[in-house]
Design a protein around this motif. Sequence first.
Motif, short mmCIF file in Angstrom:
data_model
loop_
_atom_site.label_atom_id
_atom_site.label_comp_id
_atom_site.label_asym_id
_atom_site.label_seq_id
_atom_site.Cartn_x
_atom_site.Cartn_y
_atom_site.Cartn_z
N CYS A 213 2.21 68.36 97.64
CA CYS A 213 1.82 69.25 96.54
C CYS A 213 2.95 70.22 96.19
O CYS A 213 3.25 70.46 95.02
CB CYS A 213 0.56 70.03 96.91
N VAL A 214 3.58 70.75 97.25
CA VAL A 214 4.68 71.70 97.03
C VAL A 214 5.85 71.03 96.32
O VAL A 214 6.45 71.61 95.40
CB VAL A 214 5.15 72.29 98.38
N LEU A 215 6.17 69.78 96.70
CA LEU A 215 7.29 69.08 96.06
C LEU A 215 7.00 68.81 94.58
O LEU A 215 7.89 68.94 93.74
CB LEU A 215 7.56 67.76 96.80
N ILE A 216 5.78 68.42 94.27
CA ILE A 216 5.43 68.18 92.87
C ILE A 216 5.55 69.47 92.07
O ILE A 216 6.08 69.49 90.95
CB ILE A 216 4.00 67.60 92.76
N LEU A 217 5.09 70.57 92.66
CA LEU A 217 5.21 71.87 92.00
C LEU A 217 6.69 72.24 91.80
O LEU A 217 7.06 72.77 90.74
CB LEU A 217 4.51 72.95 92.82
N LEU A 218 7.53 71.94 92.79
CA LEU A 218 8.96 72.23 92.66
C LEU A 218 9.58 71.42 91.52
O LEU A 218 10.44 71.92 90.79
CB LEU A 218 9.68 71.92 93.98
N GLY A 219 9.15 70.16 91.39
CA GLY A 219 9.65 69.34 90.29
C GLY A 219 9.31 69.93 88.94
O GLY A 219 10.13 69.95 88.02
N VAL A 220 8.08 70.43 88.81
CA VAL A 220 7.64 71.05 87.56
C VAL A 220 8.41 72.35 87.30
O VAL A 220 8.88 72.61 86.19
CB VAL A 220 6.12 71.32 87.59
N VAL A 221 8.55 73.16 88.35
CA VAL A 221 9.27 74.43 88.21
C VAL A 221 10.72 74.20 87.80
O VAL A 221 11.28 74.94 86.98
CB VAL A 221 9.21 75.23 89.53
N ALA A 222 11.33 73.14 88.34
CA ALA A 222 12.74 72.86 88.03
C ALA A 222 12.97 72.64 86.54
O ALA A 222 13.93 73.16 85.96
CB ALA A 222 13.21 71.64 88.82
N VAL A 223 12.09 71.86 85.90
CA VAL A 223 12.27 71.61 84.48
C VAL A 223 11.85 72.80 83.63
O VAL A 223 12.23 72.89 82.46
CB VAL A 223 11.50 70.35 84.02
N GLU A 224 11.07 73.71 84.20
CA GLU A 224 10.68 74.91 83.47
C GLU A 224 11.78 75.97 83.54
O GLU A 224 12.05 76.67 82.56
CB GLU A 224 9.39 75.49 84.05
#
Length: 303
Positions: A274-285
Motif C-alpha cells: 500500500c505504501v509503495l502504491i501511495l509513493l508512486g502516486v505521490v511521485a507523479v503529483e
Amino acid sequence: MNRVRADLLLMAVSIIWGTAFIAQKHANSSMGPVSFVGARFLLSFVALAPLAFYEHNNPTGSRLKKEDLGLAGLVGLCLFVGSTLQQIGLVTTTATNGGFLTALYVIFIPFIVWIITGARPRLIVLAASVVSVMGAWLLTEQGRFHGWTAGDALVLIADIAWAAGISLVPIFLSRVDRPFFLAFAQYGVTAALGMICGLSFEPFSREGWAMAFPAILYAGVFSGAIAFTLQIFAQKYTPPAEAGLIMSLESVFAALAGAALLSERLTGSGVLGCVLILLGVVAVEVGPALRNVKLRGYLRKPV
C-alpha cells in the motif's frame, strides 16, 4: 476545475472501485458474469440519461460529429471488453492473482498514449508505474502468484482494454466537450453488448438475479454512473498515465475494504505494498507541483 481537484476526484473514483470489487465477486456466485456487466451498465445508462439529454439541449454545448460518435463507441467497446473479461476472469482466477493482474494496466497506459499520440512517456511516470506494480505484487499473499489460469489471461487482456479506454477519453474531450454524452454512450454500448451476449449464452435465473441485485445496484450506480463519470470529468485535467496511477489506489482501497468488511488479514508485506502504491502516486503529483514552483520563481526574478 484545476489539476488538484481533478486528482482528488480520481482518488474518490479509486475508493468506489476498490469497494465495488467485493460486489463483483459476490455477483459471480449468483448470475452469469456477462449478464452482470450488462445489468450494471444498463442501470448506469439509465442513471446518466437525464444529464446526457440536459447536456444535449444546452445551446452553448459542443456539436457532435460522426467521428466523435465513432470515438465514443470505441471507448464504450473498450469498457465492455475490459469489464467483461475482468468479470469472467474473476470466476476462475484467485483474488490474489486478480488483484495483482488488474493493477498492471498502469504499465500499459503510457505506451498506448505513445502509440496513439506520439507523446513519449516521462521517466518519472514509468518509474512510478513500476513502483505501483511492485506495491500491487506485495498486496498479494506475501508476493506469491498462485499458478496461471485462463482467468488470469483474461484479466491481463482486460488491462489492455482498460488502458486503451483511459487513453482515448482525453482525446474525445479535446475534440468535443461532452463528458456526460461520453459516459452515457459508453454505458449504452456496454449495456447493450452485455445484455445481448449474457442472455444469449448464459443461463437465466430470477432467483440468481434477485440475489445479485444489491451488487448490481452498487456497481451500476456508484461504480458505474458516479465513478466512471467522475473519471471522465477528471481526465480533462489529468493526463492519462497520471490518472491511471491515481486510480491504481483502487488496489489499496480494495485491500482495506477486504480487511474491514470480509475480515481478511492485511499482512506486513501488504501494508508495504500500500505504501509503495501511495509513493508512486505521490511521485507523479510532486513532479508537476515542483515545476510550477520553479516556474513561478523564475517569473518573479527581476529582469
